[in-house]
Design an enzyme around this catalytic site. Sequence first.
Site, short mmCIF file in Angstrom:
data_model
loop_
_atom_site.label_atom_id
_atom_site.label_comp_id
_atom_site.label_asym_id
_atom_site.label_seq_id
_atom_site.Cartn_x
_atom_site.Cartn_y
_atom_site.Cartn_z
N HIS A 384 -45.89 -47.75 -61.85
CA HIS A 384 -45.99 -49.09 -61.31
C HIS A 384 -45.86 -49.08 -59.78
CE1 HIS A 384 -45.27 -53.56 -61.65
NE2 HIS A 384 -44.70 -53.34 -60.47
N GLU A 385 -44.80 -48.46 -59.28
CA GLU A 385 -44.55 -48.48 -57.84
C GLU A 385 -45.57 -47.63 -57.07
OE1 GLU A 385 -42.74 -50.65 -56.65
OE2 GLU A 385 -41.64 -51.23 -58.46
N HIS A 388 -48.50 -49.80 -56.41
CA HIS A 388 -48.31 -50.55 -55.17
C HIS A 388 -48.60 -49.67 -53.96
CE1 HIS A 388 -46.68 -54.20 -56.81
NE2 HIS A 388 -45.61 -53.63 -57.33
N HIS A 391 -52.23 -48.82 -53.51
CA HIS A 391 -52.92 -50.05 -53.09
C HIS A 391 -52.76 -50.22 -51.58
CE1 HIS A 391 -53.62 -54.64 -53.99
NE2 HIS A 391 -54.52 -54.12 -53.18
#
Length: 599
Positions: A384-385, A388, A391
Amino acid sequence: MKREEQKIENTWKMEDMYSSDQAMENDLYKALKMISEYNKYKDNVSKNKETLLEYLKFNDEINLIAEKVYVYSNQKYHEDMTNSKYQTYSGKAQKLVVELGSATAFFEPEILEMDENVLKEWLENKEFADYRRYISEILRAKAHTLDKKTEEILAKSKRMASAADNIYAMYNGADIDFPTVKDKDGNEIKITHGNFVPILSGADRQLRKDAFKALYGTYGKMKNTIAATYNANVEQACFYADVRNYPSTRAMYLDESNIPEEVYDNLIEVVHEHMDLMHRYVSLRKKALGVDQLHMYDVYAPIVETPDKKIPFEKAKEMVKAGLAPMGKDYINKLQEGFDNRWIDIYENEGKRSGAYSWGAYGIHPYVLLNYQGTLDHVFTLAHEMGHALHSYYSDSNQSYINAGYKIFVAEVASTCNESLLIHYLLKNTDDKAEKAYLINHFLEQFKGTLYRQTMFAEFEKITHKMVEEGETLTSDILCKVYYDLNKQYFGENMVLDEEIALEWARIPHFYNPFYVYQYATGISAAIALSKKIMEQGEAGVKDYMKFLTGGGSKDPIDLLKLAGVDMTTKEPIEKALELFKELLDQMEQSFLSIDTNA
């Protein structure tokens, strides 16, 4: 473990941002000195396009410095929030940001006083290409921008307005002291933010119960103070919404990303329409655990055994790489670069900020904070991180500084897409029935925790902000009642609602960032659609996804997602996500009886 006892290879490499604290301080004082140069632009930026362009470039320069100072100071502070040196740095960085906001408060009102036709003519010049969207967003906010003097006052008030958030963060991050509980073998375990959910995810039911009661008992002792702090935070939001001519705080916060309020309402409406699925899952959990009563401290407990309880971080990295392989070689290479070059602060230590996040400054690689505990859930947190982080990497690499920053609405799509790809990979690559059931349950838990739970949080915020807007004061009794009633609605009749759960609002830091959490729920909906497209279409699906991933803040979030093939202004993505939830629930209901569920 104390911070100084951490192995250096397990910590993030902050020297990639600044070689030393002194180098950061030099930039801090440089930025503070530069602020005075804004005075020469007051009442001048609208006189000719040359001065406007000069201002915009100067503003980029100082903001780049301030961003680095702010991120570095706070990330060092988050390493150990009891460290007074970095508490001081964080405070100085916050003051810099406030002073910067005050110094630039003249700009937007002056732009809005211009003849729009003249301004648009200037923007047609190629040297303004990077700034067209920035200026167009200012024009869009015209109805909510006040005169120069008022904007300057509002900018100066920001530091004072952040007091509630800062007070809560200090209490919840540094001052709160949870008690010690004993496991079934008599070992003493001190509860922390980092180990609370892993304890609730364990098989020792008495330990779960004791930890649950001990943690919420600690919050209960301060419930009136925390309620007053939360009420103050909502009050400041109401103040800014009122003076900026918004009909509500929600309208103000959603307008930052130009998100229609219907998106928020659609989310709650669709989830309400499918509440029966959540109630079915609660019933399944009760049966699988073999308990007469299902309590709130049972909602994380595994309902099927898995042979691999603890996952070393090295293995977690390999799992994430394999799961994200459909994203292509370039993406995986960048992921590996982050793993190899200390982008990540991995393990918990005394005073470290709880939870996980990705952060960074333009021109420097992103960073990730974890409190890794070796659970499958934390493997997904890593994916998940890093979603980020990459991205941010792709946005920064493909957009100018002014257009690189993406909105939170799309940020949660990128991170949750990674989780969806990982879970599909893990499900596909196991023949073990028990392991597959465990993974299906984990995916169901993602729906419960991300789509249903975050929607419940979103509804809590909608209710409490409306109450303050209508003149009510949020006391601990009111907040506990609102929160308890929502739990009753979302979990249904098969859940015993322990009285302590009414206090859970007191431990959710996201509530101090109003109308943020709904984006986790919309994010998982969009992410499921995008991950499905990537897996089904391969390179073509990745190509469309990369249009979104490299877009930064160059378009509205809704339009960026449309580039990738998802329209969040409709109910369809949420409905499709809940269809998948139903399919997985059907599978779990059909298979769990054949699996040893005596966890």
